[in-house]
Design a protein around this motif. Structure first.
Motif, PDB file in Angstrom:
ATOM      1  N   VAL A 188       0.854  -1.194   0.000  1.00 59.42           N
ATOM      2  CA  VAL A 188       0.000   0.000   0.000  1.00 59.42           C
ATOM      3  C   VAL A 188       0.892   1.247   0.000  1.00 59.42           C
ATOM      4  O   VAL A 188       1.860   1.321   0.760  1.00 59.42           O
ATOM      5  CB  VAL A 188      -0.917   0.050   1.251  1.00 59.42           C
ATOM      6  N   ASP A 216       0.578   5.774  -0.615  1.00 65.27           N
ATOM      7  CA  ASP A 216      -0.265   6.949  -0.873  1.00 65.27           C
ATOM      8  C   ASP A 216       0.467   7.926  -1.782  1.00 65.27           C
ATOM      9  O   ASP A 216       1.655   8.186  -1.585  1.00 65.27           O
ATOM     10  CB  ASP A 216      -0.610   7.637   0.455  1.00 65.27           C
ATOM     11  N   THR A 226      -1.691  -1.573  -3.913  1.00 67.19           N
ATOM     12  CA  THR A 226      -2.731  -0.550  -3.880  1.00 67.19           C
ATOM     13  C   THR A 226      -2.063   0.815  -3.793  1.00 67.19           C
ATOM     14  O   THR A 226      -1.358   1.110  -2.829  1.00 67.19           O
ATOM     15  CB  THR A 226      -3.642  -0.747  -2.647  1.00 67.19           C
ATOM     16  N   ASN A 282      -2.946   4.670  -3.564  1.00 69.83           N
ATOM     17  CA  ASN A 282      -4.061   5.582  -3.284  1.00 69.83           C
ATOM     18  C   ASN A 282      -3.686   7.001  -3.671  1.00 69.83           C
ATOM     19  O   ASN A 282      -2.640   7.496  -3.242  1.00 69.83           O
ATOM     20  CB  ASN A 282      -4.401   5.558  -1.792  1.00 69.83           C
ATOM     21  N   ILE A 298      -4.231  10.366  -2.696  1.00 73.60           N
ATOM     22  CA  ILE A 298      -4.823  11.007  -1.515  1.00 73.60           C
ATOM     23  C   ILE A 298      -4.975  12.520  -1.693  1.00 73.60           C
ATOM     24  O   ILE A 298      -5.611  13.179  -0.881  1.00 73.60           O
ATOM     25  CB  ILE A 298      -4.040  10.692  -0.219  1.00 73.60           C
ATOM     26  N   SER A 323      -3.255   6.541   4.545  1.00 74.69           N
ATOM     27  CA  SER A 323      -3.732   5.181   4.813  1.00 74.69           C
ATOM     28  C   SER A 323      -2.986   4.589   6.003  1.00 74.69           C
ATOM     29  O   SER A 323      -1.766   4.744   6.113  1.00 74.69           O
ATOM     30  CB  SER A 323      -3.513   4.289   3.591  1.00 74.69           C
ATOM     31  N   GLU A 324      -3.737   3.922   6.853  1.00 77.34           N
ATOM     32  CA  GLU A 324      -3.166   3.386   8.078  1.00 77.34           C
ATOM     33  C   GLU A 324      -1.987   2.443   7.802  1.00 77.34           C
ATOM     34  O   GLU A 324      -0.997   2.446   8.513  1.00 77.34           O
ATOM     35  CB  GLU A 324      -4.251   2.655   8.844  1.00 77.34           C
ATOM     36  N   ASN A 325      -2.128   1.621   6.748  1.00 79.46           N
ATOM     37  CA  ASN A 325      -1.079   0.633   6.463  1.00 79.46           C
ATOM     38  C   ASN A 325      -0.180   1.051   5.291  1.00 79.46           C
ATOM     39  O   ASN A 325       0.470   0.204   4.669  1.00 79.46           O
ATOM     40  CB  ASN A 325      -1.708  -0.733   6.202  1.00 79.46           C
ATOM     41  N   ALA A 326      -0.150   2.339   4.996  1.00 71.99           N
ATOM     42  CA  ALA A 326       0.687   2.805   3.874  1.00 71.99           C
ATOM     43  C   ALA A 326       2.162   2.565   4.186  1.00 71.99           C
ATOM     44  O   ALA A 326       2.629   2.852   5.289  1.00 71.99           O
ATOM     45  CB  ALA A 326       0.440   4.286   3.609  1.00 71.99           C
ATOM     46  N   LYS A 338       4.412   8.481   8.463  1.00 78.52           N
ATOM     47  CA  LYS A 338       4.791   7.539   7.391  1.00 78.52           C
ATOM     48  C   LYS A 338       6.042   8.044   6.655  1.00 78.52           C
ATOM     49  O   LYS A 338       6.313   9.245   6.601  1.00 78.52           O
ATOM     50  CB  LYS A 338       3.648   7.396   6.383  1.00 78.52           C
TER      51      LYS A 338
END
Ligand SMILES: *Cc1c(COP(=O)(O)O)cnc(C)c1O
Length: 361
Positions: A92, A94, A114, A116, A118, A138-141, A166
């Motif tokens: 993941v 962003d 994935t 994203n 943002i 994203s929390e798991n980015a 992050k």
């Protein structure tokens, strides 16, 4: 011999001093009896060139010891894949999409996981930098990705996004060494050197050591693993040897100038010459919101496509090359990188004033 003023976005103008020095050393590099182009990359002579280039870059950018500097091939665009292959542990990431290059990186990352989007400024033809103070990270980015200076649209992040802890990854191709940076704010920063540092063919990656792991995505080619290049000091295979040598000369040129603080001052002064005129002109106008303006790439238009074309043509005849805007934006773009002398911008503005006097209806 007549050198023109080259406003190309890349490959771009290099310091004349550097080119002259390289010309002098072309046939016999410091008594080696050969050109750097002909040299083994594993020879003592070349090892010194590479080590000195890295040491000078570290000094210029104040790169902490827990970051590796890698000299790679494949341009900036290979990093669009290399970054996810090495950093996307959770698959993941962003993306803040502020132009074509960020968009390409975003699209490439989708192949691996994935990606994203943002934030974006595509709604207004990438003419601004979106507010990045409170993004839906994203929390798991695995990381947040930006293109720090948007070569095509002429915008620059003046403050880095709040990544909420992050890892920040940045493409700095077109603002490389144009001003001081705080490397500690990034996990990875990289650029193709042909915009502001050297000849095409070299990409420089500055990466925090903890991000360099064996644990890459399945199928990652050996050449796309940061660890291989880090473990081998950028000599796993033949590096872009001559390009690195020229980069090294540019680093020395920057050091002599006073480093990145001094370079920034010059760049601000130089860009102001053009922006101040664009703000007062009744014919030309800048296309970017003032607070996000790049010091390196300055797009502008007359608002009339035919007049734009006439300007580009007449400017070329007067010795100002490569002022045509990117095909996706039209109009004009003056790239005024480190090596563009301030006189080049002053003369361009003089020429624009004359053009305005003749063509303003
Ligand atoms: C030019 C450019 C690229 C692409 O560089 P290549 O070396 O041609 O792959 C990527 N990002 C930015 C910001 C650029 O200006």
């Amino acid at each position: 011999m007549a050198r023109i003023y080259n406003f190309s976005a890349g490959p771009a103008v290099l310091p004349e001093e550097v080119l002259k020095e390289a010309a002098e050393e072309m046939l016999d590099y410091k008594g080696s009896g050969m050109s750097v182009m002909e040299m083994s990359h594993r020879s003592k002579v070349y090892e010194n060139i590479l080590n000195e280039a890295e040491a000078d870059l570290r000094e210029l950018m104040n790169i902490p010891d827990n970051y590796k500097v890698l000299f790679l091939q494949g341009g900036a665009s290979s990093q669009f894949a290399m970054i996810p292959m090495n950093l996307m542990k959770n698959r993941v990431a962003d993306f803040i999409v502020t132009g074509q290059w960020a968009k390409k990186a975003y699209q490439e990352a989708k192949i691996y996981g994935t990606a994203n989007k943002i934030a974006s400024s595509e709604d207004k033809t990438f003419s601004y930098i979106p507010d990045c103070s409170d993004l839906p990270i994203s929390e798991n980015a695995d990381y947040v990705y930006i293109c720090e200076n948007n070569t095509i649209y002429g915008t620059k992040f003046k403050t880095l996004p709040n990544t909420k802890g992050k890892t920040l990854v940045a493409d700095i191709s077109s603002c490389f060494l144009s001003e001081p940076v705080d490397v500690t704010k990034y996990g990875l920063l990289y650029g193709g050197v042909q915009k502001n540092v050297g000849p095409a063919g070299v990409a420089i990656v500055i990466i925090r050591e903890d991000l360099i792991t064996e644990d890459t995505l399945p199928g990652t080619p050996t050449m796309f693993k940061y660890k291989i290049h880090a473990d081998n000091g950028s000599l796993y295979n033949t590096p872009p040897a001559y390009g690195i040598y020229i980069c090294g000369k540019v680093f020395k040129w920057l050091k002599k100038l006073g480093g990145l603080e001094a370079m920034k001052e010059i760049n601000e002064k130089k860009a102001a010459v053009l922006y101040n005129y664009l703000d007062e002109s009744k014919l030309f106008k800048g296309t970017v919101v003032k607070e996000d303006r790049s010091l390196m790439n300055v797009p502008f238009v007359t608002g009339d496509e035919e007049l734009d074309a006439k300007f580009v043509k007449e400017a070329k005849a007067a010795g100002f090359e490569n002022l045509k805007g990117h095909r996706t934006v039209g109009g004009m773009r003056a790239s005024i990188y480190n090596a563009m002398p301030i006189a080049g911008v002053e003369k361009l503005v003089e020429f624009m004033k004359e053009f305005e006097a003749k063509n303003l209806k």
